[in-house]
Design a protein around this motif. Structure first.
Motif, PDB file in Angstrom:
ATOM      1  N   PRO A  41      70.043   5.089 104.380  1.00 18.96           N
ATOM      2  CA  PRO A  41      71.006   5.458 103.310  1.00 18.96           C
ATOM      3  C   PRO A  41      71.938   4.399 102.627  1.00 18.96           C
ATOM      4  O   PRO A  41      71.892   3.438 103.049  1.00 18.96           O
ATOM      5  N   HIS A  42      72.476   4.892 101.769  1.00 16.14           N
ATOM      6  CA  HIS A  42      73.546   4.028 101.013  1.00 16.14           C
ATOM      7  C   HIS A  42      72.984   3.006 100.238  1.00 16.14           C
ATOM      8  O   HIS A  42      73.500   1.842  99.895  1.00 16.14           O
ATOM      9  N   GLN A  72      61.778   7.699  99.123  1.00 15.61           N
ATOM     10  CA  GLN A  72      63.517   8.133  99.072  1.00 15.61           C
ATOM     11  C   GLN A  72      63.485   9.568  98.997  1.00 15.61           C
ATOM     12  O   GLN A  72      64.706  10.066  99.580  1.00 15.61           O
ATOM     13  N   LEU A 117      63.527  10.549 102.317  1.00 11.90           N
ATOM     14  CA  LEU A 117      64.798  10.397 103.220  1.00 11.90           C
ATOM     15  C   LEU A 117      66.169  11.379 102.854  1.00 11.90           C
ATOM     16  O   LEU A 117      66.768  11.697 103.620  1.00 11.90           O
ATOM     17  N   ASP A 118      66.004  11.582 101.545  1.00  9.37           N
ATOM     18  CA  ASP A 118      67.086  12.477 101.100  1.00  9.37           C
ATOM     19  C   ASP A 118      66.905  13.999 101.646  1.00  9.37           C
ATOM     20  O   ASP A 118      67.809  14.264 102.000  1.00  9.37           O
ATOM     21  N   GLU A 171      68.073  13.520 105.435  1.00  8.28           N
ATOM     22  CA  GLU A 171      69.590  13.482 105.403  1.00  8.28           C
ATOM     23  C   GLU A 171      70.166  14.871 105.182  1.00  8.28           C
ATOM     24  O   GLU A 171      71.214  15.093 105.985  1.00  8.28           O
ATOM     25  N   ARG A 205      71.797  16.364 108.565  1.00  3.10           N
ATOM     26  CA  ARG A 205      73.410  15.940 108.397  1.00  3.10           C
ATOM     27  C   ARG A 205      74.179  17.281 108.187  1.00  3.10           C
ATOM     28  O   ARG A 205      75.335  17.359 108.080  1.00  3.10           O
ATOM     29  N   VAL A 218      72.203  -0.700 107.654  1.00  2.00           N
ATOM     30  CA  VAL A 218      72.857   0.323 107.390  1.00  2.00           C
ATOM     31  C   VAL A 218      74.090   0.276 108.185  1.00  2.00           C
ATOM     32  O   VAL A 218      75.201   0.576 107.839  1.00  2.00           O
TER      33      VAL A 218
END
Length: 211
Positions: A75-76, A102, A105-106, A109, A113, A145
């Motif tokens: 992330p970030h 990516q 990952l998105d 997340e 989250r 991270v």
């Protein structure tokens, strides 16, 4: 003699014993690398009596050999590259693998989250837990991270790993706890009787159980 774990819960119990010095510490957060690290980390966090959260990091694998990492994403905007392995690919291949990972990952997340506050590690000791270290690329990205999120100290904790990955991470993290480092390390799954693929539901259930 190589230890073979019954499953990830068993590995978590072994690992928690190695981390006993952190029991009850108010400044500690256990961060599970998804998905395989979550069952291990759930046991570790429960036994230490500290919060559990999830850190989503995606390995960047070679197109024709996805198990061989040339880097990882976190992330970030964190990206870690193994330049030696990445040099085998052209820029378009790197970009395509990164785009695909990516997106995943998105997605993770967003799912993991949901309903959880943004991860804030300011001034905390972050204990990054996975079910094993092969290349170490994913854990290396996770260390970066955690530091970017303000961690004061970063510990990587795994039940089993390769000596090469251990040494690489020892230069990145403040401490690496690895219960077993077999000289002839193969795949992580070879050290578990039960090494099933961890589902999204297992991840969300584990996080919900320890909130």
């Amino acid at each position: 003699m190589t230890t073979t774990f019954r499953d990830r819960d068993d590995a978590g119990r072994v690992l928690a014993d190695r981390l006993a010095g952190l029991v009850g510490r108010s400044d500690v957060t256990v961060l599970a690398l998804v998905r395989g690290g979550v069952p291990v980390a759930r046991v570790v966090a429960g036994r230490l009596g500290v919060p559990l959260d999830v850190l989503v990091v995606r390995k960047l694998g070679l197109p024709l050999a996805p198990e061989v990492a040339f880097g990882a994403l976190g992330p970030h905007g964190v990206r870690v590259l193994n330049e030696t392995v990445a040099a085998r690919l052209d820029a378009a291949e790197v970009a395509e693998v990164q785009r695909r990972e990516q997106a995943e990952l998105d997605r993770r997340e967003h799912r993991y989250r949901a309903g959880r506050p943004p991860l804030d590690l300011t001034g905390r000791t972050a204990v990054i837990v996975d079910d094993g270290l092969a290349t170490g690329a994913t854990a290396r990205a996770a260390v970066q991270v955690a530091r970017r999120l303000g961690a004061r100290r970063v510990v990587v904790a795994v039940p089993v790993g390769s000596q090469q990955a251990y040494e690489m991470l020892a230069a990145e993290a403040d401490e690496v706890v690895c219960a077993e480092r077999p000289a002839d390390f193969g795949a992580v799954g070879a050290y578990y009787f039960d090494f099933h693929e961890v589902s999204d539901d297992e991840v969300t259930d584990a996080l919900a159980a320890i909130r």
